[in-house]
Design a protein around this motif. Structure first.
Motif, short mmCIF file in Angstrom:
data_model
loop_
_atom_site.label_atom_id
_atom_site.label_comp_id
_atom_site.label_asym_id
_atom_site.label_seq_id
_atom_site.Cartn_x
_atom_site.Cartn_y
_atom_site.Cartn_z
N UNK A 1 -20.58 26.76 61.04
CA UNK A 1 -21.81 27.62 60.72
C UNK A 1 -22.65 27.81 61.70
N UNK A 2 -22.99 29.00 62.07
CA UNK A 2 -23.99 29.35 63.18
C UNK A 2 -25.39 28.92 62.74
N UNK B 1 -28.21 32.77 73.28
CA UNK B 1 -27.54 31.38 73.01
C UNK B 1 -27.62 30.90 71.69
N UNK B 2 -26.23 30.58 71.54
CA UNK B 2 -25.93 30.19 70.08
C UNK B 2 -25.62 28.75 69.81
N UNK C 1 -32.67 24.60 63.97
CA UNK C 1 -33.54 25.55 63.67
C UNK C 1 -34.88 25.59 64.41
N UNK C 2 -35.17 24.23 65.41
CA UNK C 2 -36.19 24.23 66.16
C UNK C 2 -35.85 24.62 67.79
N UNK D 1 -15.63 28.84 64.67
CA UNK D 1 -16.81 28.86 64.89
C UNK D 1 -17.39 30.59 64.52
N UNK D 2 -18.16 30.70 63.56
CA UNK D 2 -18.44 32.11 63.06
C UNK D 2 -19.60 32.85 63.29
N UNK D 3 -20.00 33.85 63.05
CA UNK D 3 -21.24 34.64 63.10
C UNK D 3 -21.54 35.11 64.26
#
Length: 438
Positions: free
Chosen positions: A348-349, A340-341, A397-398, A305-307
């Motif tokens: 992909x984040x 919060x991620x 995205x929501x 998990x990146x970002x």
């Protein structure tokens, strides 16, 4: 549906020990949350603990209104939030053998495919409990076995369990001698394809390890129910290369020595997220590296998990090490003091909610525990002892919009609960549901 549930103290417990709910925790008592999960039928289970310890009470004090106490509490809620039952277990003082639940560190919950509730703890303690909390069905206790002492090895199973969509069990297992420590530490991640029942302890196939060479192993350290390539794990036999060998160059301070495994979570039937955290320093660990590795069921690290930035997004602040996954939709979430991620199956984040923003600042008071089978996020307010259930959107995205609305609803629902329950210092007491002693 956004939902808020109180972590209720059984009224019988409050009355028996004459708990002063107005007393500050600094005076010797407290309540804390361990885990919250949702069963496929919609029932919610919460695991938390309450204790009281004051120096001026004699160890042999018999009056429960005065004596020190400590319990784990498991509460079951219906899908609409009604408290159905509670159970007390693992007493800290008095007769500690009175509970059939195997006690240990970092206790977590899991609802198995057949509906049985599993309570796990390190090292490798697993207890199976009836869904209605009325009785213990089986106990797999490691007995914290140490070969250097005259003791009998137990029949422990796992220190944590997660369930994939098809019902496979994702497990973490301890070994002695990790980083040359004498006590057992979590070191193995594996998958069990058989059912865990009172009469069956399935074999766990090891797929990943942390320390590749735990020290001073003998034949007594062989994990008979944990295999790798057809042989029990132990001595010099476990998955290699270890995760720490794969990322050895990323930690200049400790080279990943004294690192720790977090609780792995399933991202699919054959893909899992295995978290590892570098050494924790007494003077502060913000900026230390951490790894959210993507590992398949063949033991291959396929990605990560990146970002996240090791300093700006550090989980070491407040020790927020939990991941929560929604394997049916291939997403994983993480909440720490900075945000919060959310990631997709490829690592992909896809969303990041900054707690520095006024809208999401309340999230610093919450801990993320798990996702429901439908993918709802389960968050627990550390001070107000409330569970917030948030339906995660199909489109990540929501997530900012959904979380903003959830926090507004939380404030309204909290006000309604205060009128109904009348909490004292955010302590909620339920005197109506049955209380079992396990």
């Amino acid at each position: 549906m956004i939902q808020t549930l109180p972590l209720a103290l059984p009224g019988a417990l409050v009355d028996t020990h004459r708990i002063d709910l107005t007393m500050l925790y600094s005076k010797g008592w407290g309540v804390g949350t361990d885990d919250v999960v949702v069963a496929p039928n919609g029932d919610v289970y919460a695991l938390y603990h309450a204790h009281r310890y004051t120096w001026n009470v004699a160890e042999d004090e018999q009056d429960p209104a005065l004596a020190n106490f400590g319990y784990r509490i498991i509460t079951r809620y219906s899908a609409d939030g009604e408290v159905l039952a509670s159970a007390l277990c693992c007493p800290t003082y008095g007769d500690e053998t009175a509970s059939a639940v195997a006690d240990g560190n970092d206790m977590t919950l899991c609802v198995l495919p057949d509906g049985t509730l599993s309570v796990t703890a390190r090292p490798d303690c697993t207890t199976l409990i009836a869904p209605d909390l009325s009785r213990v069905l089986a106990t797999y206790d490691s007995n914290a076995y140490r070969p250097f002492e005259e003791s009998t090895p137990g029949d422990g199973f796992a220190g944590s369990i997660g369930v994939t969509p098809s019902g496979r069990l994702l497990c973490s297992v301890s070994e002695r001698g990790v980083w040359k420590y004498g006590s057992p530490l979590t070191n193995i991640v594996g998958v069990a394809d058989g059912a865990l029942t009172p009469g069956n302890r399935p074999v766990i196939e090891a797929i990943a390890s942390l320390d590749p060479e735990p020290a001073r192993h003998s034949d007594n350290d062989l994990k008979t129910h944990v295999h790798h390539r057809g042989r029990p794990v132990g001595r010099d036999h476990r998955p290699r290369p270890a995760l720490t060998e794969l990322v050895a160059g990323e930690d200049r301070l400790s080279g990943w020595r004294d690192s720790r495994l977090g609780r792995p979570v399933p991202l699919a039937d054959d893909l899992f997220v295995v978290p590892a955290f570098a050494k924790t320093f007494r003077g502060g660990s913000r900026g230390q590296p951490f790894l959210f590795a993507l590992v398949n069921d063949q033991g291959e690290m396929t990605g990560r998990l990146r970002g996240l930035d090791a300093y700006r997004d550090s989980p070491f602040t407040g020790f927020c090490f939990t991941l929560a996954s929604d394997p049916r939709r291939g997403r994983v979430f993480h909440l720490n003091r900075y945000g919060l991620y959310a990631w997709n199956k490829a690592g992909v984040l896809r969303a990041g909610l900054d707690t520095a923003a006024k809208t999401f600042k309340p999230l610093v008071h919450f801990a993320l525990t798990a996702c429901s089978p439908d993918g709802d996020l389960l968050l627990v307010h550390r001070k107000q002892h409330l569970v917030l259930r948030v339906p995660a959107p199909d489109d990540l995205s929501d997530l900012p919009t959904v979380m903003e609305e959830a926090l507004r609803n939380y404030a309204r629902q909290r006000t309604a609960l205060k009128k109904k329950w009348g909490p004292v210092n955010w302590h909620w007491v339920d005197a109506s549901a049955p209380v079992h002693r396990l």
